[in-house]
Motif scaffolding. Structure first.
Motif, PDB file in Angstrom:
ATOM      1  N   ILE A   1       0.830  -0.992   0.045  1.00  0.00           N
ATOM      2  CA  ILE A   1       0.113   0.075  -0.055  1.00  0.00           C
ATOM      3  C   ILE A   1       0.888   1.255   0.248  1.00  0.00           C
ATOM      4  O   ILE A   1       1.863   1.166   0.979  1.00  0.00           O
ATOM      5  CB  ILE A   1      -0.954  -0.078   0.986  1.00  0.00           C
ATOM      6  N   THR A   2       0.619   2.234  -0.901  1.00  0.00           N
ATOM      7  CA  THR A   2       1.203   3.502  -1.002  1.00  0.00           C
ATOM      8  C   THR A   2       0.608   4.686  -0.671  1.00  0.00           C
ATOM      9  O   THR A   2       1.100   5.924  -0.950  1.00  0.00           O
ATOM     10  CB  THR A   2       2.202   3.428  -2.523  1.00  0.00           C
ATOM     11  N   ASN A   3      -0.569   4.512  -0.566  1.00  0.00           N
ATOM     12  CA  ASN A   3      -1.406   5.686  -0.218  1.00  0.00           C
ATOM     13  C   ASN A   3      -2.327   5.869   0.980  1.00  0.00           C
ATOM     14  O   ASN A   3      -3.259   6.398   1.235  1.00  0.00           O
ATOM     15  CB  ASN A   3      -2.475   5.980  -1.430  1.00  0.00           C
ATOM     16  N   ALA A   4      -1.483   5.249   1.931  1.00  0.00           N
ATOM     17  CA  ALA A   4      -2.013   5.257   3.449  1.00  0.00           C
ATOM     18  C   ALA A   4      -2.032   6.442   4.232  1.00  0.00           C
ATOM     19  O   ALA A   4      -1.102   7.266   3.870  1.00  0.00           O
ATOM     20  CB  ALA A   4      -1.598   3.930   4.247  1.00  0.00           C
ATOM     21  N   LYS A   5      -3.051   6.750   4.929  1.00  0.00           N
ATOM     22  CA  LYS A   5      -3.046   7.843   6.060  1.00  0.00           C
ATOM     23  C   LYS A   5      -2.711   7.491   7.240  1.00  0.00           C
ATOM     24  O   LYS A   5      -1.896   7.990   7.866  1.00  0.00           O
ATOM     25  CB  LYS A   5      -4.301   8.491   5.831  1.00  0.00           C
ATOM     26  N   GLU A   6      -3.258   6.187   7.611  1.00  0.00           N
ATOM     27  CA  GLU A   6      -2.651   5.517   8.807  1.00  0.00           C
ATOM     28  C   GLU A   6      -2.776   4.021   8.920  1.00  0.00           C
ATOM     29  O   GLU A   6      -3.572   3.390   7.682  1.00  0.00           O
ATOM     30  CB  GLU A   6      -3.847   5.799   9.799  1.00  0.00           C
ATOM     31  N   ILE A   7      -1.997   3.399   9.335  1.00  0.00           N
ATOM     32  CA  ILE A   7      -1.796   1.957   9.351  1.00  0.00           C
ATOM     33  C   ILE A   7      -2.032   1.538  10.899  1.00  0.00           C
ATOM     34  O   ILE A   7      -1.155   2.030  11.810  1.00  0.00           O
ATOM     35  CB  ILE A   7      -0.465   1.568   8.855  1.00  0.00           C
ATOM     36  N   ILE A   8      -2.845   0.650  10.995  1.00  0.00           N
ATOM     37  CA  ILE A   8      -3.231   0.177  12.384  1.00  0.00           C
ATOM     38  C   ILE A   8      -2.879  -1.273  12.573  1.00  0.00           C
ATOM     39  O   ILE A   8      -3.493  -1.918  11.910  1.00  0.00           O
ATOM     40  CB  ILE A   8      -4.833   0.591  12.934  1.00  0.00           C
ATOM     41  N   ILE A   9      -2.011  -1.427  13.541  1.00  0.00           N
ATOM     42  CA  ILE A   9      -1.633  -2.735  13.739  1.00  0.00           C
ATOM     43  C   ILE A   9      -1.987  -3.159  15.341  1.00  0.00           C
ATOM     44  O   ILE A   9      -1.778  -2.612  16.278  1.00  0.00           O
ATOM     45  CB  ILE A   9       0.043  -3.131  13.887  1.00  0.00           C
ATOM     46  N   GLN A  10      -2.556  -4.245  15.417  1.00  0.00           N
ATOM     47  CA  GLN A  10      -3.139  -4.904  16.619  1.00  0.00           C
ATOM     48  C   GLN A  10      -2.577  -6.136  16.931  1.00  0.00           C
ATOM     49  O   GLN A  10      -2.886  -7.161  16.068  1.00  0.00           O
ATOM     50  CB  GLN A  10      -4.456  -4.835  16.770  1.00  0.00           C
ATOM     51  N   CYS A  11      -2.106  -6.408  18.073  1.00  0.00           N
ATOM     52  CA  CYS A  11      -1.529  -8.070  18.410  1.00  0.00           C
ATOM     53  C   CYS A  11      -3.023  -8.861  18.725  1.00  0.00           C
ATOM     54  O   CYS A  11      -3.819  -8.259  19.565  1.00  0.00           O
ATOM     55  CB  CYS A  11      -0.808  -7.912  19.579  1.00  0.00           C
ATOM     56  N   GLY A  12      -3.089 -10.004  18.521  1.00  0.00           N
ATOM     57  CA  GLY A  12      -4.101 -10.921  18.833  1.00  0.00           C
ATOM     58  C   GLY A  12      -4.167 -11.053  20.261  1.00  0.00           C
ATOM     59  O   GLY A  12      -3.294 -10.983  21.138  1.00  0.00           O
ATOM     60  N   PHE A  13      -5.472 -10.894  21.045  1.00  0.00           N
ATOM     61  CA  PHE A  13      -5.653 -11.160  22.341  1.00  0.00           C
ATOM     62  C   PHE A  13      -4.928 -12.199  22.947  1.00  0.00           C
ATOM     63  O   PHE A  13      -4.797 -12.290  24.152  1.00  0.00           O
ATOM     64  CB  PHE A  13      -7.180 -10.878  22.726  1.00  0.00           C
ATOM     65  N   THR A  14      -4.958 -13.223  22.363  1.00  0.00           N
ATOM     66  CA  THR A  14      -4.534 -14.562  22.768  1.00  0.00           C
ATOM     67  C   THR A  14      -3.046 -14.809  22.663  1.00  0.00           C
ATOM     68  O   THR A  14      -2.657 -16.016  23.193  1.00  0.00           O
ATOM     69  CB  THR A  14      -5.493 -15.762  21.933  1.00  0.00           C
ATOM     70  N   ASN A  15      -2.184 -14.126  22.065  1.00  0.00           N
ATOM     71  CA  ASN A  15      -0.836 -13.958  22.073  1.00  0.00           C
ATOM     72  C   ASN A  15      -0.121 -14.604  23.355  1.00  0.00           C
ATOM     73  O   ASN A  15      -0.413 -13.915  24.562  1.00  0.00           O
ATOM     74  CB  ASN A  15      -0.007 -12.864  21.291  1.00  0.00           C
ATOM     75  N   THR A  16       0.837 -15.310  23.387  1.00  0.00           N
ATOM     76  CA  THR A  16       1.327 -15.673  24.689  1.00  0.00           C
ATOM     77  C   THR A  16       2.745 -14.815  24.485  1.00  0.00           C
ATOM     78  O   THR A  16       3.349 -14.877  25.618  1.00  0.00           O
ATOM     79  CB  THR A  16       1.986 -17.201  24.333  1.00  0.00           C
ATOM     80  N   GLY A  17       3.106 -14.570  23.311  1.00  0.00           N
ATOM     81  CA  GLY A  17       4.479 -13.581  23.510  1.00  0.00           C
ATOM     82  C   GLY A  17       4.235 -12.308  22.986  1.00  0.00           C
ATOM     83  O   GLY A  17       2.915 -11.726  23.115  1.00  0.00           O
ATOM     84  N   TYR A  18       5.180 -11.515  22.423  1.00  0.00           N
ATOM     85  CA  TYR A  18       4.940 -10.320  21.860  1.00  0.00           C
ATOM     86  C   TYR A  18       5.274 -10.006  20.639  1.00  0.00           C
ATOM     87  O   TYR A  18       5.916 -11.128  20.001  1.00  0.00           O
ATOM     88  CB  TYR A  18       5.422  -9.065  23.033  1.00  0.00           C
ATOM     89  N   ILE A  19       5.184  -8.988  19.686  1.00  0.00           N
ATOM     90  CA  ILE A  19       5.779  -8.527  18.599  1.00  0.00           C
ATOM     91  C   ILE A  19       6.298  -7.198  18.809  1.00  0.00           C
ATOM     92  O   ILE A  19       6.187  -6.592  19.648  1.00  0.00           O
ATOM     93  CB  ILE A  19       4.929  -8.606  17.428  1.00  0.00           C
ATOM     94  N   VAL A  20       7.363  -7.193  17.843  1.00  0.00           N
ATOM     95  CA  VAL A  20       7.863  -5.800  17.651  1.00  0.00           C
ATOM     96  C   VAL A  20       7.876  -5.220  16.346  1.00  0.00           C
ATOM     97  O   VAL A  20       7.526  -6.116  15.416  1.00  0.00           O
ATOM     98  CB  VAL A  20       9.494  -5.600  18.311  1.00  0.00           C
ATOM     99  N   VAL A  21       7.553  -3.840  16.288  1.00  0.00           N
ATOM    100  CA  VAL A  21       7.390  -3.228  14.765  1.00  0.00           C
ATOM    101  C   VAL A  21       8.541  -2.204  14.753  1.00  0.00           C
ATOM    102  O   VAL A  21       8.747  -1.607  15.587  1.00  0.00           O
ATOM    103  CB  VAL A  21       5.962  -2.435  15.017  1.00  0.00           C
TER     104      VAL A  21
END
Length: 133
Positions: free
Chosen positions: A61-81
């Protein structure tokens, strides 16, 4: 009494279209041209994954205004962005990027998905993405 020093002002949007209803009132029902796209949930493992990758949203995607990233509620670890060199490891000196725990949401004012990467602290960390353009 005379109106001295009164001037008028016309509000326009980025396309040059008037924002009023023709009678000098703000048109709150005007179309903003905003598009919201949500993508199927995907999993992030312990290797850096580009958000545009086919294993993620499968689109650059090259025309975004906002990109929303959400981790799953059942994740046992974490992610980094972050960028392509992100590290998902414990400790101040070994982790970079923004850490998101289960259920956390990050909103980025970014125009492209090409330079956003995700990496999990463990395999199968679920992620949801919505893009507003």
């Amino acid at each position: 009494m005379a109106n001295v020093g009164v001037s008028s002002m016309k509000l326009i949007d980025s396309d040059g279209d008037a924002l009023d209803d023709g009678a000098g009132k703000l048109n709150v029902n005007a179309s903003s041209g905003t598009t919201i796209a949500s993508y199927p949930q995907f999993d992030v493992d312990t290797s850096a994954l580009q958000l545009s990758d086919e294993a993620a949203i499968d689109a650059e995607i090259t025309n975004a205004k906002e990109i929303i990233i959400q981790c799953g509620f059942t994740n046992t670890g974490y992610i980094v962005v972050g960028d392509s060199s992100i590290v998902a490891a414990e400790g101040v000196d070994s982790m970079d990027g923004i850490r998101l725990e289960a259920g956390d949401t990050l909103t980025l004012a970014a125009t492209t998905t090409a330079n956003i990467y995700l990496r999990g602290s463990a395999i199968d960390q679920l992620v949801n993405v919505m893009i507003i353009s």
